[in-house]
Scaffold this motif. Structure first.
Motif, PDB file in Angstrom:
ATOM      1  N   ARG A   1      -0.879   4.279  -4.353  1.00 31.99           N
ATOM      2  CA  ARG A   1      -2.051   4.900  -4.987  1.00 31.99           C
ATOM      3  C   ARG A   1      -2.844   5.621  -3.905  1.00 31.99           C
ATOM      4  NH1 ARG A   1      -4.365   0.076  -8.795  1.00 31.99           N
ATOM      5  NH2 ARG A   1      -2.882   0.353 -10.472  1.00 31.99           N
TER       6      ARG A   1
ATOM      7  N   GLU B   1      -6.350   4.333  -3.213  1.00 30.43           N
ATOM      8  CA  GLU B   1      -6.422   3.119  -2.407  1.00 30.43           C
ATOM      9  C   GLU B   1      -6.375   3.449  -0.916  1.00 30.43           C
ATOM     10  OE1 GLU B   1      -4.376  -1.237  -2.646  1.00 30.43           O
ATOM     11  OE2 GLU B   1      -3.057   0.482  -2.923  1.00 30.43           O
TER      12      GLU B   1
ATOM     13  N   VAL C   1       0.830  -1.192   0.000  1.00 27.93           N
ATOM     14  CA  VAL C   1       0.000   0.000   0.000  1.00 27.93           C
ATOM     15  C   VAL C   1       0.875   1.256   0.000  1.00 27.93           C
ATOM     16  CG1 VAL C   1      -1.779   1.283   1.263  1.00 27.93           C
ATOM     17  CG2 VAL C   1      -1.863  -1.219   1.177  1.00 27.93           C
TER      18      VAL C   1
END
Length: 68
Positions: A45, A48, A36
């Motif tokens: 991202r 996300e 992540v």
């Protein structure tokens, strides 16, 4: 929600399954597998990360709006 890597560099789960046959030595994969955050703490991202924040802040049993 997060069952693999979380921050790049600890478990290298940003690399796809074929990385043992095709080393990603010069360029990182276009699409990361599971991480992540980058090693410096920046999100891979941002969308996300925003989704994870919305999901974890929502009351139990409530699916938050898409945020778009």
């Amino acid at each position: 929600m997060i069952n693999w890597g979380f921050v790049d560099g600890k478990s290298q789960t940003r690399l796809p399954w074929d990385s043992w046959k095709k080393p990603y030595t010069y360029d990182e994969p276009t699409i990361w597998f599971h991480e992540v955050f980058r090693a410096d703490g920046r999100p891979y991202r941002q969308a996300e990360v925003d989704l994870i924040k919305r999901l974890t802040a929502a009351p139990k049993g409530v699916v938050p709006a898409s945020g778009k």
